[in-house]
Design a protein around this motif. Sequence first.
Motif, PDB file in Angstrom:
ATOM      1  N   ASN B  22     -76.641  84.826  32.622  1.00 59.22           N
ATOM      2  CA  ASN B  22     -75.764  85.993  32.731  1.00 59.22           C
ATOM      3  C   ASN B  22     -76.114  86.788  33.998  1.00 59.22           C
ATOM      4  OD1 ASN B  22     -74.258  85.569  30.432  1.00 59.22           O
ATOM      5  ND2 ASN B  22     -75.790  86.566  29.127  1.00 59.22           N
ATOM      6  N   PRO B  23     -75.132  87.084  34.801  1.00 59.29           N
ATOM      7  CA  PRO B  23     -75.423  87.907  35.996  1.00 59.29           C
ATOM      8  C   PRO B  23     -75.810  89.320  35.585  1.00 59.29           C
ATOM      9  CG  PRO B  23     -73.078  87.525  35.793  1.00 59.29           C
ATOM     10  CD  PRO B  23     -73.718  86.715  34.725  1.00 59.29           C
ATOM     11  N   PRO B  24     -76.552  90.020  36.431  1.00 59.97           N
ATOM     12  CA  PRO B  24     -76.997  91.372  36.060  1.00 59.97           C
ATOM     13  C   PRO B  24     -75.816  92.303  35.770  1.00 59.97           C
ATOM     14  CG  PRO B  24     -77.942  90.699  38.152  1.00 59.97           C
ATOM     15  CD  PRO B  24     -76.993  89.638  37.764  1.00 59.97           C
ATOM     16  N   LEU B  27     -73.327  94.499  38.406  1.00 61.26           N
ATOM     17  CA  LEU B  27     -73.215  93.856  39.730  1.00 61.26           C
ATOM     18  C   LEU B  27     -71.761  93.870  40.214  1.00 61.26           C
ATOM     19  CD1 LEU B  27     -74.613  92.406  42.012  1.00 61.26           C
ATOM     20  CD2 LEU B  27     -74.412  90.266  40.768  1.00 61.26           C
ATOM     21  N   TRP B  28     -70.847  93.637  39.279  1.00 61.60           N
ATOM     22  CA  TRP B  28     -69.442  93.654  39.677  1.00 61.60           C
ATOM     23  C   TRP B  28     -69.034  95.029  40.209  1.00 61.60           C
ATOM     24  CZ3 TRP B  28     -65.615  91.613  41.745  1.00 61.60           C
ATOM     25  CH2 TRP B  28     -64.324  92.141  41.640  1.00 61.60           C
ATOM     26  N   LYS B  30     -70.872  97.101  41.789  1.00 65.77           N
ATOM     27  CA  LYS B  30     -71.394  97.216  43.170  1.00 65.77           C
ATOM     28  C   LYS B  30     -70.518  96.432  44.136  1.00 65.77           C
ATOM     29  CE  LYS B  30     -76.285  97.561  41.919  1.00 65.77           C
ATOM     30  NZ  LYS B  30     -77.551  96.832  41.930  1.00 65.77           N
ATOM     31  N   ILE B  31     -70.141  95.228  43.721  1.00 67.39           N
ATOM     32  CA  ILE B  31     -69.310  94.381  44.599  1.00 67.39           C
ATOM     33  C   ILE B  31     -67.948  95.045  44.823  1.00 67.39           C
ATOM     34  CG2 ILE B  31     -68.096  92.145  44.745  1.00 67.39           C
ATOM     35  CD1 ILE B  31     -70.503  90.951  43.159  1.00 67.39           C
TER      36      ILE B  31
END
Lengths: 177, 458
Positions: B22-24, B27-28, B30-31
């Motif tokens: 699972n991505p942190p 994070l989305w 921030k992106i």
Amino acid sequence: MSSDRDFIKRCLKNDKKAQEELYTRFAPKMFGVCLRFARSSMEAEDIMQEGFIKVFTHLKDYRNEGSFEGWIRRTIVNTAINFYRKNLKLNQEMDIADIEVPNSQEVSAIEKLSAEELLDCINELPDGYRVIFNLNVTEGYTHKEIGKLLDISENTSKSQLSRARQTLQKKLKGLIK
Amino acid sequence: MKDQYLNIDEIFRKKFEDYEPNPPEGLWEKIKTRLPDNLGGAGSIQMVFFSAIVLISLGVVFLFTGSSYQIDQLQDNTTQQIASEQITDNNLISQTSIPEQNNPETVSGIEENEAAQQSVAEKSITANEAPVGSGPANGDEHSNPIIHAPKTEIAEKAETEKTEIKEENPLYNERYLEHRISGLQQISLPGLSSIRNMALITRNLDTKPVRISYAKFDEKPLVKSNPLANFKLGAFLYPEFTFYPDDSVSSSRNYNFGIDLRYYKSSFFIKTGVDFTIAKDEGKYTIDYKKWEFLGTYQDVYDVTFDSTEQGIVPTYHTKTVEVFDSVQHVTIRKEKNTYTYLQVPLMVGYEIRGSKLNYSFMAGPNLSLMMSENIPEPEIEDNITIVNINKEVPERINTSWQMLVGIGISYKLSDNMEFALEPTLRYYLNSAYKGDIITTKHPYSVGVRAGLLFKLK
């Protein structure tokens, strides 16, 4: 492929939902790639962030040729390479024949290790070893391709991979004891 | 040995094949905040136009609001302004002190006592010139509160001119000439003008006067300085080396041709203009492709016939050789030269130290780079392959970027109107020249030596 095309079009039209969907769809797999190339999960997060920004900003250049996932994966891998490019000291060569190889018992013990345990071993490798090991073993690049990608000779790539394996072997032996 | 290695490699490969952590969290978010407003690429044109208009407007405002009419200022009796300027002229006036208006003490102090004159000279008078502008002559009839010079060489020259003009052109009336002489005397006031102003005045004396009616004379300035005299036009050609703090982009060489326009106010100047720049990048493509490769042959039975023989029925197999091909995936790296053309608009402020033959200057200011065109050649691809994917390795350049320019200059006077100038310039990119890459946080810089000619506009 056509659904990918529509999906990309929506992203390019700044459909925020589609952009988030794209991220959600590919993020787990790509984060796995980032974790393998990075030294730590923090750095993996940085690579992931930069990589996805690259994916979105270059999305208009995607030609719908080949798999979309493959294109994203390559972008993430390139971002990871660039991230560590400065630290890649790839000019040492070594005699491959000097390396000890694991015996069959050790190999079967290694098979039982989890992905996370193997990942820890890869993360501890020096940058150059780790990048070449990942490119060759998990991403499937040939030494010729790695040489061109990193501006090094094929032999350097081979010897760096051997060193990476040797180092990994030591770490794995420590784990399975 | 190799097999055992392959085993280990295979273990790693299999373990990571379906490894999808699972991505942190967050994070989305921030992106999302770092994504450009328009992924499709349009919209940046608006920004380009807006930036260009703002910059050009600023330049125009700076250039044209500052055009000076020194003589007008004199007639407005702006004594403070007079005092702040200087005169250095040919045999007529050097620098003078700044006497108080209508101060008889100053007049007598200068006229009667040479020693006192010297003491004044210590402050500001130079050479053997008679001090002027130190007060009105005795019995001066002028009601104008401006300080008037005594009848010195200037006045004598003016009187001579008056006679000459009168003889040459009978259309000039006496009043006009008086006014003109008065103007000349006013012009001679202390610390009044620069070399340029005096040149204008003396030139005005030497040229044939135009026919002006007296009515207009009171309304308009007597002598208007040529605003173009404060401008210099330059043409420069220069190479420039750009260095990137990230190894993923190699240093590049740019070629520039620029036209400068400089506006001078005293020792300060404002510089703007347009530069055309050709920049080249080493483009790299990673090409995934499939190629049909020959794997071998087999015999294909396309017909069977049966013949009756003594031994019975015997089948005969008719075959043909079939070649077998399969698509094999490859990756190759191709290098290409990407070429970009930029229009650059600098806006710099500078200071110039003037010498007899050499001028030295310092300048700094922002520069706007607008990409005019880009040539990104497609990689050459063989005919008998199927492209899976082409990936550009070198990040693309952005359409608009801002830089800060700092330069020093030295110019050699080739003639009254022309200078040869050398200007080493450092350019620091305020934003990266490349699109959303990791180098967005790292600022490129470049060095170049501008070499060219500067022309005075008169």
